[in-house]
Each structure stands twice: as C-alpha cells, then as structure tokens.
Scaffold this motif. Structure first.
Motif, PDB file in Angstrom:
ATOM      1  N   ALA A  34       0.758  -1.092   0.074  1.00  0.00           N
ATOM      2  CA  ALA A  34       0.183   0.100  -0.059  1.00  0.00           C
ATOM      3  C   ALA A  34       0.728   1.087   0.001  1.00  0.00           C
ATOM      4  O   ALA A  34       0.581   2.080  -0.713  1.00  0.00           O
ATOM      5  CB  ALA A  34      -1.072  -0.029   1.202  1.00  0.00           C
ATOM      6  N   ALA A 171      -8.177  -3.006  -1.860  1.00  0.00           N
ATOM      7  CA  ALA A 171      -7.804  -1.964  -2.446  1.00  0.00           C
ATOM      8  C   ALA A 171      -8.690  -1.157  -3.311  1.00  0.00           C
ATOM      9  O   ALA A 171      -8.225  -0.024  -3.871  1.00  0.00           O
ATOM     10  CB  ALA A 171      -6.676  -2.900  -3.790  1.00  0.00           C
ATOM     11  N   GLY A 187      -4.370  -0.936   4.234  1.00  0.00           N
ATOM     12  CA  GLY A 187      -3.621  -1.837   3.456  1.00  0.00           C
ATOM     13  C   GLY A 187      -2.997  -3.006   4.468  1.00  0.00           C
ATOM     14  O   GLY A 187      -3.036  -4.288   4.389  1.00  0.00           O
TER      15      GLY A 187
END
Length: 213
Positions: A34, A171, A187
C-alpha cells in the motif's frame, strides 16, 4: 471419528500459529504494498521509478511470507529447507504480486471503475492461478519431507483465491481523497484479513500433505 479428528486439527495450537504467521506476513506485505502503491502514484509519468517501488513492495510481501511460513514449516517438517522455501516464495509471490499491480500504474480514472463483482471474479481467478504456480514451486521444496507434497498445489490455489479477492476488495476502497496514513492502515488491515483466510484454508488442509517418516 474422522470429523472429530478434523475438528481437533482445526482447533489445534499448531493451526492457530500457522494462521497467525500468515496473517502477520500478509499484514506486513500489504502495508509495504500500500505504501509502495501510494508512493508510485505520486511519481506521475516516471514509470521506471514507480516500477522499482512497486517491485520493492512486492519483494517485502514475498519475503515476509516466505520467512514466517518457512519458519513454521521447518519446525513441522524436519529437514525442510527454510532457505529454499523463502527463495521460491519471494520470487513467485513477491514478484507475482508486483506484476499484478503494474497495470494500475498507467491507469486513468476517466473511464470509471469496473464493477466490483467483475474485479472480485478476476481476483479469484488470479489468486487461483498464482496460488497454483506458487504451490508447484513450494511443493518442490516439500517433496523431500512430505509424502503427498503435490497436494500442496491444489491447497495453495484454493487458499489464495479468496485471499486475493480480499486484497483486491480492500484495494478498491480508497480514492484520491484518502490520506496516505489511511491508505497504509487499510492495507495493513486488509493484509491481516487476507492472510488469516489464506492460513485458515491452507492450514485446515495441510494434514493431507502428511510428513514423510
């Protein structure tokens, strides 16, 4: 008795520690991924630098997974090479995840987001394919210490399919308005959940691989 034995296996401390190892590994990995994705997005048209950052994030994910899984398996399967497990996991899982992230580098949001059902279906397929490929490489490491090492290919594919769907689902949540810390925190959470799913499925089925006496 078979169902009772399976339940005892599922609730055993060994399975719990395997799930924890997978959850921790993916938590670390998705935190790195992330952060890498957000950093790459800030680079604009500098695709070589963005690519390097994405690959680095993928290597962190593969390294964490290979290290923590390899340590757990090395204690269960005496004589298994932790280094070999680590190496194949870094190459397949790490670089594979980086490769899966690359199409988003040059993507534009002008065309709108694809339907979430389509994204999740694609993630299931990608997870199954990558899981099978990773399973083949890892089975080559297991075959010297496990009687039915090749069963790991199917186990890996089955476990990675829903885990990848969790990762892709997470995501899709943030947009440009999200702050970098929020994206990284998401994340981490997504990785922990995906890793727990991965560990629960693969750990439940792992006894079928069976140690070589």
């Amino acid at each position: 008795m078979t169902r009772v034995a399976a339940l005892r296996t599922a609730l055993s401390p060994g399975l719990a520690s395997w799930i924890a190892a997978c959850a921790l590994a993916e938590g670390i990995g998705m935190t790195a991924s992330a952060a890498a994705s957000r950093a790459a997005a800030q680079l604009g048209d500098n695709l070589p630098a963005a690519l390097a950052i994405i690959v680095l994030g993928g290597l962190v994910e593969g390294s964490a997974l290979g290290l923590l899984q390899g340590d757990w398996l090395g204690r269960r399967f005496a004589g298994m090479s932790r280094l070999a497990w680590f190496a194949v996991t870094v190459v397949i899982a790490g670089l594979g995840w980086a490769g899966a992230s690359l199409p988003g580098l040059g993507a534009s949001s002008d065309g709108g987001e694809p339907p979430i059902a389509l994204v999740l279906l694609g993630a299931l397929a990608l997870g199954a394919a990558m899981g099978a490929l990773l399973g083949v490489a890892q089975a080559l490491v297991l075959r010297r210490v496990a009687r039915h090492a090749w069963r790991w290919v199917g186990i890996s594919a089955l476990a990675w399919a829903p885990a990848m769907a969790v990762i892709f689902g997470g995501a899709m949540l943030p947009d440009a308005s999200w702050t970098t810390p929020a994206v990284i925190l998401l994340g981490t959470a997504t990785g922990v959940v995906a890793g727990a799913v991965l560990g629960a499925i693969s750990g439940w089925l792992m006894p079928s691989v069976d140690r070589r006496h």
